[in-house]
Motif scaffolding. Structure first.
Motif, PDB file in Angstrom:
ATOM      1  N   GLU A  32       0.849  -1.185   0.000  1.00  0.00           N
ATOM      2  CA  GLU A  32       0.000   0.000   0.000  1.00  0.00           C
ATOM      3  C   GLU A  32       0.892   1.244   0.000  1.00  0.00           C
ATOM      4  OE1 GLU A  32      -3.402   2.102   2.776  1.00  0.00           O
ATOM      5  OE2 GLU A  32      -2.514   0.218   3.399  1.00  0.00           O
ATOM      6  N   LEU A  33       0.744   2.068  -1.028  1.00  0.00           N
ATOM      7  CA  LEU A  33       1.599   3.247  -1.150  1.00  0.00           C
ATOM      8  C   LEU A  33       0.932   4.517  -0.648  1.00  0.00           C
ATOM      9  CD1 LEU A  33       3.248   2.702  -4.637  1.00  0.00           C
ATOM     10  CD2 LEU A  33       4.261   2.404  -2.391  1.00  0.00           C
ATOM     11  N   ASP A  34      -0.289   4.437  -0.216  1.00  0.00           N
ATOM     12  CA  ASP A  34      -0.980   5.625   0.254  1.00  0.00           C
ATOM     13  C   ASP A  34      -1.677   5.324   1.574  1.00  0.00           C
ATOM     14  OD1 ASP A  34      -1.650   8.258   0.138  1.00  0.00           O
ATOM     15  OD2 ASP A  34      -3.212   8.021  -1.377  1.00  0.00           O
ATOM     16  N   PRO A  35      -0.901   5.022   2.613  1.00  0.00           N
ATOM     17  CA  PRO A  35      -1.510   4.666   3.892  1.00  0.00           C
ATOM     18  C   PRO A  35      -2.226   5.869   4.508  1.00  0.00           C
ATOM     19  CG  PRO A  35       0.829   4.988   4.169  1.00  0.00           C
ATOM     20  CD  PRO A  35       0.555   5.073   2.700  1.00  0.00           C
ATOM     21  N   GLU A  36      -3.207   5.573   5.325  1.00  0.00           N
ATOM     22  CA  GLU A  36      -3.932   6.628   6.020  1.00  0.00           C
ATOM     23  C   GLU A  36      -3.103   7.098   7.210  1.00  0.00           C
ATOM     24  OE1 GLU A  36      -8.200   7.266   8.270  1.00  0.00           O
ATOM     25  OE2 GLU A  36      -7.913   5.501   7.004  1.00  0.00           O
ATOM     26  N   ILE A  37      -3.002   8.389   7.361  1.00  0.00           N
ATOM     27  CA  ILE A  37      -2.243   8.968   8.465  1.00  0.00           C
ATOM     28  C   ILE A  37      -3.220   9.275   9.594  1.00  0.00           C
ATOM     29  CG2 ILE A  37      -0.792  10.913   9.186  1.00  0.00           C
ATOM     30  CD1 ILE A  37       0.560   8.955   7.212  1.00  0.00           C
ATOM     31  N   SER A  38      -2.913   8.789  10.798  1.00  0.00           N
ATOM     32  CA  SER A  38      -3.811   8.996  11.933  1.00  0.00           C
ATOM     33  C   SER A  38      -3.480  10.269  12.703  1.00  0.00           C
ATOM     34  CB  SER A  38      -3.748   7.796  12.882  1.00  0.00           C
ATOM     35  OG  SER A  38      -2.445   7.665  13.420  1.00  0.00           O
ATOM     36  N   LYS A  39      -2.212  10.673  12.663  1.00  0.00           N
ATOM     37  CA  LYS A  39      -1.818  11.829  13.464  1.00  0.00           C
ATOM     38  C   LYS A  39      -0.561  12.444  12.857  1.00  0.00           C
ATOM     39  CE  LYS A  39      -0.020  10.929  17.558  1.00  0.00           C
ATOM     40  NZ  LYS A  39       0.208  10.633  18.974  1.00  0.00           N
ATOM     41  N   THR A  40      -0.484  13.755  12.906  1.00  0.00           N
ATOM     42  CA  THR A  40       0.700  14.487  12.458  1.00  0.00           C
ATOM     43  C   THR A  40       1.179  15.357  13.604  1.00  0.00           C
ATOM     44  OG1 THR A  40      -0.106  14.567  10.180  1.00  0.00           O
ATOM     45  CG2 THR A  40       1.600  16.140  10.779  1.00  0.00           C
ATOM     46  N   ILE A  41       2.440  15.247  13.926  1.00  0.00           N
ATOM     47  CA  ILE A  41       3.032  16.101  14.956  1.00  0.00           C
ATOM     48  C   ILE A  41       4.131  16.925  14.303  1.00  0.00           C
ATOM     49  CG2 ILE A  41       4.335  16.182  17.116  1.00  0.00           C
ATOM     50  CD1 ILE A  41       2.949  13.567  17.906  1.00  0.00           C
ATOM     51  N   ILE A  42       3.979  18.240  14.392  1.00  0.00           N
ATOM     52  CA  ILE A  42       4.967  19.149  13.822  1.00  0.00           C
ATOM     53  C   ILE A  42       5.666  19.867  14.958  1.00  0.00           C
ATOM     54  CG2 ILE A  42       5.340  21.173  12.367  1.00  0.00           C
ATOM     55  CD1 ILE A  42       2.797  20.368  10.840  1.00  0.00           C
ATOM     56  N   ASN A  43       6.998  19.849  14.903  1.00  0.00           N
ATOM     57  CA  ASN A  43       7.809  20.539  15.898  1.00  0.00           C
ATOM     58  C   ASN A  43       8.856  21.346  15.137  1.00  0.00           C
ATOM     59  OD1 ASN A  43       9.134  21.438  18.142  1.00  0.00           O
ATOM     60  ND2 ASN A  43       9.868  19.429  18.799  1.00  0.00           N
ATOM     61  N   GLY A  44       8.539  22.599  14.863  1.00  0.00           N
ATOM     62  CA  GLY A  44       9.456  23.447  14.111  1.00  0.00           C
ATOM     63  C   GLY A  44       9.575  22.980  12.677  1.00  0.00           C
ATOM     64  N   ASP A  45      10.808  22.616  12.286  1.00  0.00           N
ATOM     65  CA  ASP A  45      11.037  22.177  10.900  1.00  0.00           C
ATOM     66  C   ASP A  45      11.050  20.662  10.767  1.00  0.00           C
ATOM     67  OD1 ASP A  45      13.419  21.643  12.163  1.00  0.00           O
ATOM     68  OD2 ASP A  45      14.681  22.576  10.637  1.00  0.00           O
ATOM     69  N   LYS A  46      10.510  19.964  11.769  1.00  0.00           N
ATOM     70  CA  LYS A  46      10.412  18.504  11.721  1.00  0.00           C
ATOM     71  C   LYS A  46       8.958  18.093  11.936  1.00  0.00           C
ATOM     72  CE  LYS A  46      15.072  17.807  13.413  1.00  0.00           C
ATOM     73  NZ  LYS A  46      15.793  17.155  12.378  1.00  0.00           N
ATOM     74  N   ALA A  47       8.581  16.997  11.285  1.00  0.00           N
ATOM     75  CA  ALA A  47       7.229  16.468  11.440  1.00  0.00           C
ATOM     76  C   ALA A  47       7.295  14.948  11.470  1.00  0.00           C
ATOM     77  CB  ALA A  47       6.334  16.928  10.295  1.00  0.00           C
ATOM     78  N   VAL A  48       6.351  14.351  12.175  1.00  0.00           N
ATOM     79  CA  VAL A  48       6.207  12.904  12.211  1.00  0.00           C
ATOM     80  C   VAL A  48       4.763  12.596  11.840  1.00  0.00           C
ATOM     81  CG1 VAL A  48       6.375  10.804  13.598  1.00  0.00           C
ATOM     82  CG2 VAL A  48       7.950  12.708  14.040  1.00  0.00           C
ATOM     83  N   LEU A  49       4.587  11.756  10.830  1.00  0.00           N
ATOM     84  CA  LEU A  49       3.262  11.324  10.398  1.00  0.00           C
ATOM     85  C   LEU A  49       3.099   9.871  10.829  1.00  0.00           C
ATOM     86  CD1 LEU A  49       4.047  13.748   8.550  1.00  0.00           C
ATOM     87  CD2 LEU A  49       2.681  12.699   6.789  1.00  0.00           C
TER      88      LEU A  49
END
Length: 162
Positions: free
Chosen positions: A120-137
């Motif tokens: 699967e190349l388009d997984p659903e993202i449950s949460k995005t955390i952005i901290n300045g110039d970094k992000a975690v999906l």
């Protein structure tokens, strides 16, 4: 009184614009992530490369590319010739390529045999955390995540070092 009402309306408009931009801030990494996945699906290797962070490109140049070259060098001559010949390039030409050129060339030449497209190349993202110039999906339903970094106003995929 009219001046006061105008000031309040102006303040509310500015507040909604600022809050609206704050909400859309979470969408920016997602937009780049979707672009990356679309490029993978379409086998647009130039765009895939462009959406990798500088750190990921450097890691590929220093580690991945180096390892691939070592693997090619360690193959028995007949196997190496067969593998390299399947790429329609000479052994010397392959080893003389810059990392980006190598990445683009090998991905293009081997794309029909790559099995990761069945994932699967388009997984659903449950949460995005952005901290300045970094992000975690965070990927919904899995214990996986995607690191991203903001470079020159564009969110890029950043692979972790192994």
């Amino acid at each position: 009184m009219d001046r006061f009402v105008f000031s309040v309306i102006s303040l509310l408009c500015v507040t909604f614009i600022v809050l609206g931009c704050g909400c859309k801030k979470d969408e920016a990494p997602m937009k780049s992530f979707r672009s990356f996945n679309t490029a993978l699906k379409q086998k647009n290797w130039e765009e895939v490369w462009d959406l990798l962070s500088l750190k990921s490109k450097k890691a590929f140049a220093e580690e991945g590319y180096k390892r691939m070259k070592e693997i090619i060098e360690s193959m028995p001559p007949e196997m190496r010739k067969k593998k390299v010949d399947s790429l329609d390039v000479t052994h010397a030409q392959l080893l003389d390529m810059e990392p980006k050129q190598f990445f683009l060339y090998v991905m293009k030449k081997t794309e029909s045999s790559q099995d990761f497209f069945s994932e699967e190349l388009d997984p659903e993202i449950s949460k995005t955390i952005i901290n300045g110039d970094k992000a975690v999906l965070y990927i919904k339903g899995k214990n996986e995540y995607v690191n991203m970094v903001l470079e020159n106003g564009v969110w890029k995929i950043e692979f972790e070092e192994e």
